[in-house]
Scaffold this motif. Sequence first.
Motif, PDB file in Angstrom:
ATOM      1  N   ARG A 345       0.859  -1.277  -0.025  1.00 32.31           N
ATOM      2  CA  ARG A 345       0.050  -0.184  -0.025  1.00 32.31           C
ATOM      3  C   ARG A 345       0.797   1.383  -0.171  1.00 32.31           C
ATOM      4  O   ARG A 345       0.420   2.041  -0.572  1.00 32.31           O
ATOM      5  CB  ARG A 345      -0.785  -0.014   1.330  1.00 32.31           C
ATOM      6  CG  ARG A 345      -1.836   1.100   1.335  1.00 32.31           C
ATOM      7  CD  ARG A 345      -2.878   0.974   2.562  1.00 32.31           C
ATOM      8  NE  ARG A 345      -3.850   1.891   2.489  1.00 32.31           N
ATOM      9  CZ  ARG A 345      -4.687   2.011   3.410  1.00 32.31           C
ATOM     10  NH1 ARG A 345      -4.741   1.031   4.415  1.00 32.31           N
ATOM     11  NH2 ARG A 345      -5.794   2.980   3.453  1.00 32.31           N
ATOM     12  N   CYS A 346       2.049   1.193   0.862  1.00 32.70           N
ATOM     13  CA  CYS A 346       2.789   2.413   0.801  1.00 32.70           C
ATOM     14  C   CYS A 346       3.223   2.733  -0.436  1.00 32.70           C
ATOM     15  O   CYS A 346       3.429   3.894  -1.061  1.00 32.70           O
ATOM     16  CB  CYS A 346       3.921   1.949   1.813  1.00 32.70           C
ATOM     17  SG  CYS A 346       5.302   3.460   1.930  1.00 32.70           S
ATOM     18  N   GLU A 349       0.177   3.706  -3.400  1.00 30.09           N
ATOM     19  CA  GLU A 349      -0.168   5.171  -3.225  1.00 30.09           C
ATOM     20  C   GLU A 349       0.768   6.123  -3.933  1.00 30.09           C
ATOM     21  O   GLU A 349       0.180   7.261  -4.218  1.00 30.09           O
ATOM     22  CB  GLU A 349      -0.393   5.488  -1.734  1.00 30.09           C
ATOM     23  CG  GLU A 349      -1.752   4.835  -1.205  1.00 30.09           C
ATOM     24  CD  GLU A 349      -1.910   4.888   0.161  1.00 30.09           C
ATOM     25  OE1 GLU A 349      -1.048   5.882   0.988  1.00 30.09           O
ATOM     26  OE2 GLU A 349      -3.029   4.558   0.673  1.00 30.09           O
ATOM     27  N   PRO A 352       0.436   4.537  -8.249  1.00 30.50           N
ATOM     28  CA  PRO A 352      -0.949   4.004  -8.521  1.00 30.50           C
ATOM     29  C   PRO A 352      -1.013   3.552  -9.851  1.00 30.50           C
ATOM     30  O   PRO A 352      -1.939   2.750 -10.011  1.00 30.50           O
ATOM     31  CB  PRO A 352      -1.974   5.110  -8.198  1.00 30.50           C
ATOM     32  CG  PRO A 352      -1.109   6.607  -8.498  1.00 30.50           C
ATOM     33  CD  PRO A 352       0.305   6.090  -8.146  1.00 30.50           C
ATOM     34  N   TRP A 470      -8.037  -2.178   1.079  1.00 30.02           N
ATOM     35  CA  TRP A 470      -8.112  -0.572   0.780  1.00 30.02           C
ATOM     36  C   TRP A 470      -8.294  -0.440  -0.869  1.00 30.02           C
ATOM     37  O   TRP A 470      -7.608  -1.401  -1.677  1.00 30.02           O
ATOM     38  CB  TRP A 470      -6.805  -0.014   1.075  1.00 30.02           C
ATOM     39  CG  TRP A 470      -5.524  -0.822   0.985  1.00 30.02           C
ATOM     40  CD1 TRP A 470      -5.130  -1.655   1.721  1.00 30.02           C
ATOM     41  CD2 TRP A 470      -4.589  -0.840  -0.214  1.00 30.02           C
ATOM     42  NE1 TRP A 470      -4.036  -2.540   1.191  1.00 30.02           N
ATOM     43  CE2 TRP A 470      -3.778  -1.528   0.163  1.00 30.02           C
ATOM     44  CE3 TRP A 470      -4.570   0.028  -1.364  1.00 30.02           C
ATOM     45  CZ2 TRP A 470      -2.554  -2.072  -0.842  1.00 30.02           C
ATOM     46  CZ3 TRP A 470      -3.581  -0.143  -2.235  1.00 30.02           C
ATOM     47  CH2 TRP A 470      -2.556  -1.361  -1.946  1.00 30.02           C
ATOM     48  N   LEU A 472      -7.795   2.052  -4.340  1.00 29.73           N
ATOM     49  CA  LEU A 472      -6.446   2.995  -4.587  1.00 29.73           C
ATOM     50  C   LEU A 472      -7.086   3.955  -5.792  1.00 29.73           C
ATOM     51  O   LEU A 472      -7.836   3.684  -6.530  1.00 29.73           O
ATOM     52  CB  LEU A 472      -5.533   2.105  -5.329  1.00 29.73           C
ATOM     53  CG  LEU A 472      -4.034   2.593  -5.813  1.00 29.73           C
ATOM     54  CD1 LEU A 472      -3.559   3.329  -4.701  1.00 29.73           C
ATOM     55  CD2 LEU A 472      -3.222   1.855  -6.488  1.00 29.73           C
ATOM     56  N   TRP A 519     -10.111   0.593  -8.141  1.00 23.24           N
ATOM     57  CA  TRP A 519      -9.336   1.369  -8.709  1.00 23.24           C
ATOM     58  C   TRP A 519      -9.887   2.582  -9.569  1.00 23.24           C
ATOM     59  O   TRP A 519     -10.529   2.130 -10.192  1.00 23.24           O
ATOM     60  CB  TRP A 519      -8.160   0.654  -9.536  1.00 23.24           C
ATOM     61  CG  TRP A 519      -6.923   1.299  -9.842  1.00 23.24           C
ATOM     62  CD1 TRP A 519      -5.672   1.540  -9.298  1.00 23.24           C
ATOM     63  CD2 TRP A 519      -6.812   2.578 -10.895  1.00 23.24           C
ATOM     64  NE1 TRP A 519      -4.763   2.340  -9.829  1.00 23.24           N
ATOM     65  CE2 TRP A 519      -5.420   3.157 -10.718  1.00 23.24           C
ATOM     66  CE3 TRP A 519      -7.738   3.088 -11.839  1.00 23.24           C
ATOM     67  CZ2 TRP A 519      -5.071   4.075 -11.386  1.00 23.24           C
ATOM     68  CZ3 TRP A 519      -7.280   4.080 -12.433  1.00 23.24           C
ATOM     69  CH2 TRP A 519      -6.062   4.622 -12.252  1.00 23.24           C
TER      70      TRP A 519
END
Length: 526
Positions: A345-346, A349, A352, A470, A472, A519
């Motif tokens: 995730r780091c 983000e 993307p 999560w 994106l 997404w």
Amino acid sequence: MTDHADDPITATVIQASLVAASDEMFAVLRKTAMSPIIYEVLDVGTGITDKDGELVSSGAGIPTFVGVLDKAVKRIVGLHGLDSIRDGDCFVTNDPYYGGVTHLNDVVIAMPVFAGGECVAWAASIAHWNDVGGRTPGSMAVDVSEIFQEGLRLPAVKLFEAGRPIASVFDIISANSRMPDFVRGDLWAQVAASRKAETRIRQLVETYGAAAYHAAIDDLFREGERRGRAGLGSIPQGVYSIEEEQDDGAIWRASITVSAERFTVDLSGNPQQRDAPYNTSRDGAVISCQMILKALTDPTLFANAGSFRALEVVTEPGTIFHAEGNAPHGYYFETRIRLYDMLWRCMAEALPDRLPAGHFASICGTVIAGDHPDTGRRFTMVEPQMGGWGATAAGDGLDAMYSTSHGETFNCPVEICEARYGIDVGHKRLNETDEGQGWHKGGKGLSVNYRPRGCAVLSAGYSRNRQPVWGLAGGASGGTNGLSVRRRDGSLERHAFVSGLVVEPGDEILIDTANGGGWGQMQGRG
């Protein structure tokens, strides 16, 4: 025998042969193992290292398991000393404080390979054994505070000496399992896999010479490093940081620094290790970091020690990512997959258009143990579940896949489940929820209904049961993973982590895994 040390064609042949030998190990293990978790689900890893434990090649199976093998061999060499290890020796470890890395169910068998009187390699495998003792059938209890309660510990001890089995070690292993015939069968399957690779490696050295063999490995490491550093150059340099709340309210942190030469993951400032089975070893945390580096720099099947020479990992002893002392590790895999997902995730983000949204991010390990209602034979079903993968800038996410760290594995067929375990499968289908919407939609999770025909005991661990998957670039979250038991009287019990739960005939075990994250925003989607 001609000296082929400077021949690039010979080097390529040796390198390809070592990869083939790892694949042969995998095939032998799959064909000879006793347990469906090995021969159907493929909850294994096989690989070959050099004499010092540096990874040379790997077979199919779980990528994070392959990442265990070099670390296990290095620990064995460090404990026993290469000078004291002899041809015909073989070692076993499952202890995360003695090279086991994961938890006590995952057993490493490592065999040194000698050619011309010299140790030239190790042939190693890791496989999940159904039961190694401990508080609950299947050896995956949640109500433990020390590793002693989790089962039999095998601290990198000799299993064979000079080619002869050490009977007392075999006896100790059998006496500490509720399913001794299965652990013996799976153990011998791993030994057979190492012996197959041993034969192939000796043939290579005898055919091409020791100098050519070692030169080929050195060249392989250089190529791995070259590819890794070339991929590192494609990542924008900078510092990327993340803080993420977990299901239990804890805050996890990570910082990734990308420079021209290094990929540094700093895991400082994370929660202290727990008196509960949710810790991982430093080696386990390193594996998560190796996987994100590999995905970003060289996402191919090519992997060896050179692939990770640009990686640096910072951990703090005494934390959940670097457990010490006697901390338990039974559900280490949930900690490690969530760490991997957080690192993903780091970077997602920040990039993307290059990486997908979040996936269901849990092994959703489900262990059902009991006696077969027809034969009376004891069984332990160990079944990781599948879920939805995240959408990408290019398309929708994939439906019903294993977690990204679980790799080349399969679900256990319904027919095997019903025949081997006496558990009816009411349904196994894609779930019907709408989470994970976006310009591109997340993949579908799974809905499963198990109906044991006899009395059984359930253990399970489901992460992302409160914090949703999560999305994106504006995509929606993908929902959560859930496990529940519907009793015969219609009452419903919801669980996330549970062990020792008795399930009676007529009860139903209900599983729902999350969709992947979406997404992009919905606007404009036709």
